[in-house]
Each structure stands twice: as structure tokens, then as C-alpha cells.
Write a protein that holds these residues in place. Structure first.
Motif, mmCIF file in Angstrom:
data_model
loop_
_atom_site.group_PDB
_atom_site.id
_atom_site.type_symbol
_atom_site.label_atom_id
_atom_site.label_comp_id
_atom_site.label_asym_id
_atom_site.label_seq_id
_atom_site.Cartn_x
_atom_site.Cartn_y
_atom_site.Cartn_z
ATOM 1 N N ALA A 96 1.016 -1.220 0.167
ATOM 2 C CA ALA A 96 -0.115 -0.020 0.062
ATOM 3 C C ALA A 96 0.893 1.296 -0.071
ATOM 4 C CB ALA A 96 -0.904 0.132 1.290
ATOM 5 N N LYS A 97 0.262 2.362 -0.689
ATOM 6 C CA LYS A 97 0.809 3.571 -0.556
ATOM 7 C C LYS A 97 -0.482 4.544 -0.046
ATOM 8 C CE LYS A 97 3.703 3.326 -4.724
ATOM 9 N NZ LYS A 97 5.178 4.106 -4.806
ATOM 10 N N TYR A 98 0.078 5.858 0.341
ATOM 11 C CA TYR A 98 -1.037 6.942 0.534
ATOM 12 C C TYR A 98 -1.027 7.896 -0.329
ATOM 13 C CZ TYR A 98 -1.158 4.369 5.212
ATOM 14 O OH TYR A 98 -1.152 3.696 6.014
ATOM 15 N N TRP A 145 16.143 1.865 1.588
ATOM 16 C CA TRP A 145 14.946 1.734 2.698
ATOM 17 C C TRP A 145 14.065 0.447 2.519
ATOM 18 C CZ3 TRP A 145 13.321 5.669 6.644
ATOM 19 C CH2 TRP A 145 14.584 6.514 6.872
ATOM 20 N N ALA A 196 7.089 4.725 0.019
ATOM 21 C CA ALA A 196 5.940 5.587 0.562
ATOM 22 C C ALA A 196 6.391 6.928 0.892
ATOM 23 C CB ALA A 196 5.185 5.216 1.558
ATOM 24 N N TRP A 197 7.537 7.599 0.152
ATOM 25 C CA TRP A 197 8.012 9.022 0.440
ATOM 26 C C TRP A 197 7.149 9.803 -0.119
ATOM 27 C CZ3 TRP A 197 13.107 10.038 2.579
ATOM 28 C CH2 TRP A 197 13.876 8.936 3.165
ATOM 29 N N ASP A 198 6.716 10.765 0.511
ATOM 30 C CA ASP A 198 6.100 11.737 0.025
ATOM 31 C C ASP A 198 5.991 12.314 -1.365
ATOM 32 O OD1 ASP A 198 4.345 11.590 2.334
ATOM 33 O OD2 ASP A 198 4.744 13.406 3.174
ATOM 34 N N ARG A 204 15.765 -2.564 3.880
ATOM 35 C CA ARG A 204 16.074 -2.316 5.570
ATOM 36 C C ARG A 204 15.162 -3.503 6.001
ATOM 37 N NH1 ARG A 204 16.414 3.908 7.521
ATOM 38 N NH2 ARG A 204 18.613 4.086 6.509
ATOM 39 N N THR A 205 14.100 -3.782 5.725
ATOM 40 C CA THR A 205 13.302 -4.796 6.371
ATOM 41 C C THR A 205 12.430 -5.747 5.564
ATOM 42 O OG1 THR A 205 11.323 -3.670 6.358
ATOM 43 C CG2 THR A 205 12.724 -2.700 8.007
ATOM 44 N N PRO A 206 11.661 -6.624 5.959
ATOM 45 C CA PRO A 206 11.100 -7.529 4.976
ATOM 46 C C PRO A 206 10.021 -6.825 4.169
ATOM 47 C CG PRO A 206 11.309 -8.713 7.159
ATOM 48 C CD PRO A 206 11.892 -7.234 7.231
ATOM 49 N N GLN A 207 9.398 -5.740 4.793
ATOM 50 C CA GLN A 207 8.236 -5.144 4.215
ATOM 51 C C GLN A 207 8.877 -3.815 3.306
ATOM 52 O OE1 GLN A 207 5.051 -6.545 4.347
ATOM 53 N NE2 GLN A 207 6.594 -8.039 4.859
ATOM 54 N N TRP A 208 8.301 -3.799 2.191
ATOM 55 C CA TRP A 208 8.774 -2.624 1.323
ATOM 56 C C TRP A 208 8.542 -1.260 1.465
ATOM 57 C CZ3 TRP A 208 7.120 -5.901 -3.722
ATOM 58 C CH2 TRP A 208 7.782 -7.136 -3.780
ATOM 59 N N PHE A 209 7.178 -1.139 2.188
ATOM 60 C CA PHE A 209 6.519 0.202 2.361
ATOM 61 C C PHE A 209 7.439 1.303 2.575
ATOM 62 C CE2 PHE A 209 4.403 3.161 5.834
ATOM 63 C CZ PHE A 209 3.621 3.577 4.772
ATOM 64 N N GLN A 210 8.358 1.278 3.528
ATOM 65 C CA GLN A 210 9.165 2.431 3.985
ATOM 66 C C GLN A 210 10.248 2.783 2.625
ATOM 67 O OE1 GLN A 210 12.515 1.346 6.606
ATOM 68 N NE2 GLN A 210 10.871 0.121 7.317
#
Lengths: 266, 266
Positions: A87-89, A148, A160-162, A151-157
């Protein structure tokens, strides 16, 4: 029809292309137009209109990764049995012509994609219902901050940079564009072609994705689904390539248009 | 203060607890109250008020996984160097007392969590700014559909089913609750305790998480951050346990309150 949100001397308005000019549609932008569920009845001709981010306020921006065979291969993964979704916002989106601003030192990569715009509410939809709920198609680039993302298993970060995912410039209705028959998804960096894929090769086509997502969450008019990127991303190159300050990224889907955005790292 | 969105015979209103009763706050719910940035000046006493989902419209619901040592151990992972983040949407939330409806046959698990509510806009915030921007704390349960979560590398599709993450019942302001000093996060299923963790053991405390997220995206008043679950989830048990139709899940954070939700699989 080819619709957009355009900037005029009197503010933004939803608009429809009429030859080389634009005619107003009865809402301040395409998010509002789709939410209001009114007929796309073209009004006054606009003397001065420039397309901007077509959908400024989608409630959901859902992305499918790993949806083209050549991109799956370059990531070293197997063809997935189910769509890989994240997801993104709305804050993540930006428009054609906007600079993409990120801090110096992060690893920035390109991901040209076809995006689907939802036109009707969908929950537990079948393929036919999902296909009938597509308002149109547009162009997106899921610009990714790879360090980023890793950094973790989840790609979100990393995703999802503004104001880093350009979307637009226009939304083309399904009567004028058929991704299942095939449209090309292209990315150029400083004029050099880096990606070219065909949507007829999608592992999970647009209606399949919408129906799948609607199994667990409601999709509403103006929501956006990014359908994945073809092979040719920077980290898939030998040696891996990254975007640098000042690089110009052009993202094209044939039959829709081109997004042009400059990377600014500072 | 202990604030909530309450249902009254005249509709919902933001409200603040006053002994055993509630007094109205000047907005229809806590999302609207926080967005309006008005003083929490208690008004009329409410004769008939029942807390419901306190924040019906957060723009962002960001979750941290892998944030308690015992839960990290039960997933077989190493302590992460950075917060593992994923996103939900407002549609995923539900209130105290609501049934959690999912299709029969999916694998449903519990994840009791402390949630942080953002009170001021944050972007590129340091720890002190992030701490100062916390409006309060509430209780959440990141109810997870494990088979869908495992289908792909990205957890989103197992975490974002509509109306499956209970949140509330009240938001407690930071002058009354200090998770860094330690509050307990507890989950009971049919009255049997399954999880009990202490927030002083968080790998990434609340202000650290908010500051980190604000590096890449803007947090706004009413946004919610779930801080991760302690050890004791169903898939960590031997043999693994799942929630069944009719199971009652109680989620508690000491000093805040208890959410009680019944699982309905059909």
C-alpha cells in the motif's frame, strides 16, 4: 475519453481533452468527479489548462509487485501464485513535471507502471464486475528508495516517500485503451530507454487484480491500483544503476502519454 | 484526559470521560477534533453515551511489526536494525464490541498492540518533536489473516481486511500514561490469557517510530501508529492455534482499557 485534472488561471478543474484543447468537467478534480458519480458532460472550453496530478485524493493506492516475467526473473524470484500487494497513501503521489525530491545519499530507482483507476465501488467482485468498474488507465512510476526498501522484509518504507510516485498526466477510459490486448510500458532515463514491457504479459491482469483486492477491502471511485513494473529496473542492471541528482525520468504508456520528472537529491 | 468518540441518541460526538460519565467535546468524532486543532474544552454532560471507534478517518494507519523480543523470537527472526513497517487504511479499523467478520476457512490470529495517536503534523521530526506530537494512546488488535499474509512476501493482504482491526475504546493523553515507563499489553481469547507484554521492552519506542516514519512521510493529527505485538500469537503456539467462529478476543492495555470483539467466520 481522455480526462485530467488541469490547472487554469481560475483554479483546478476536472477536464476532458477535445482535440488539442480541454473542456471543463463539473468537479474541481478527477477525485471529486469520480466520487460524485456524475456524467462526464464536457462544458466550457478552457483557454489555458495544464494537466496536473489527476487524482489528488485516492483513499487507496494499492500496488502489485512482481507482475511481469522479466522483472520477476531479474529479482531472482519464482512466478508468484498470488498478487504481491503493498500500500501507498495519497501523499506519495505527484504530478507530471514535478521534481521528485529525496535526501542525498538514498538509493533511488525507477519502476514504470500502468495504473488502473477505479470508477465504481467494489467488494467481493468477480472479474466481470471488476472489469466493468474500471474508470480508466493512467501512467505511474513507483519510484523506489531501494536501501530503505531492503532495510526490513516489508517494502513500504522504500515505496511511500511523500510526492515521489508520479501519476498521470491523463486518465484514458477503457473504450479507448485495452491493456489485455497490450499497451507498452516504457521508462527512459536522460533519454535512454531502460524499460519496455507489454501489459498483455501481466501475470495478473487489471480486472484480476481489482477482483482479488476486493476480496479483502472495498475499492471506491478514485482509488488507484499500480499493476507492477516490467524488467529493466536499475538494481537489475549489471552493474546496478541508481538515479542521480538532475536525472530526468520519462515514464510512458502507449496510448496514454508521458510523465516527465526530474530527480532532486539534496 | 480520557477521550473517545461516543454514540448518543443524537448521533456521535467526541467526548471526554468525567468520572463515570462523559462530557461532549466540540466535534463529531476524535478524527474531526484532532484535525480542527481546537482546545479539548469539555461541554455538556451526556446522559447516554457509548464509546465507538474513536478515530473513524485516519489518513494513515501505519504498523510496526517485530518490535518485542519474545515475538521476534517466536517468528524465528533476528532483532531488526530498523522498524519493520506496513500500512493499513481507515477501512481496516473497527470499534469495541463489534463483530470481526471474515470468510470461513481463512486462518485468523490475534496481535494485541499499543497504538499511538498523532496530534500534530510531523515531517522530518526528531525524537523530542515526535514525543511532543503524541495526542494519546489507545488499544488495537492487528487481527491477521495468516494464510493470506503468507501468500506473498508482503504482509498487506493478510493485514488489511475491512473492519478487522479493533481500535479504542478510549484515547488516553500522555500526561496520564507513559509507555516508556511501561504499560502492559494483554490479549485473552475466550477468557484465557495468550499475550502479556510490557511496552518498556519495545525495540523501537513510540517517539522513535513516529520520528522514523516522519523521515519519509507526513504524519497528521488523527493518524495512528500500531507499535507491534508481544509474544504469544496463535501461530507461535505449539501446536499453532487459530481463532474460530464465536471466539471472543479481549485486547487490553493497562491504564487505557479493554476491547472486546467476537470473531464471526461465515
Amino acid at each position: 475519453m481522455r480526462a485530467a485534472t488541469v490547472i487554469t488561471p481560475h483554479g483546478t478543474t476536472a477536464a476532458v481533452q477535445d482535440g488539442t484543447t480541454w473542456r471543463a468537467l463539473p468537479a474541481a478534480d478527477l477525485s471529486a468527479l469520480l466520487a460524485a458519480d456524475v456524467a462526464w458532460q464536457p462544458g466550457a472550453r478552457l483557454a489555458d489548462a495544464t494537466p496536473t496530478l489527476p487524482l489528488p485524493r485516492p483513499g487507496k493506492v494499492i500496488c502489485c509487485g512482481l507482475n511481469y516475467g522479466d522483472h520477476i526473473a531479474e529479482t531472482g524470484r519464482d512466478t508468484p501464485s498470488h498478487p504481491t500487494l503493498f500500500a501507498k497513501y495519497a501523499d506519495t503521489l505527484t504530478g507530471d513535471g514535478q521534481d521528485i525530491r529525496l535526501p542525498a545519499g538514498v538509493e533511488v530507482d525507477w519502476e514504470a507502471e500502468l495504473a488502473v483507476v477505479v470508477g465504481r465501488e467494489l467488494r467481493n467482485a468477480d472479474q466481470a464486475q471488476a472489469r466493468g468498474a474500471i474508470a480508466g488507465y493512467t501512467v505511474a512510476n513507483d519510484i523506489s528508495v531501494r536501501d530503505w526498501q531492503r532495510r526490513t522484509p516489508q517494502w513500504f518504507q522504500g515505496k511511500a516517500w511523500d510526492a515521489t510516485t508520479p501519476l498521470g498526466p491523463v486518465v484514458v477510459t477503457p473504450d479507448e485503451l485495452d491493456p489485455e490486448a497490450g499497451v507498452e510500458v516504457i521508462c527512459r532515463v536522460n533519454g535512454i530507454e531502460r524499460q519496455r514491457g507489454d501489459t498483455k504479459a501481466l501475470v495478473f491482469p487489471c480486472a484480476t487484480l481489482l477482483a482479488y483486492v476486493s476480496t479483502f477491502t472495498t475499492l471506491r471511485p478514485g482509488d488507484v491500483l499500480l499493476t507492477g513494473t516490467p524488467g529493466g529496473v536499475g538494481i537489475g542492471m549489471t552493474p546496478p544503476a541508481l538515479l542521480a541528482d538532475g536525472d530526468v525520468v520519462e515514464t510512458e504508456v502507449t496510448g496514454i502519454g508521458v510523465l516527465t520528472n526530474t530527480i532532486r537529491l539534496a
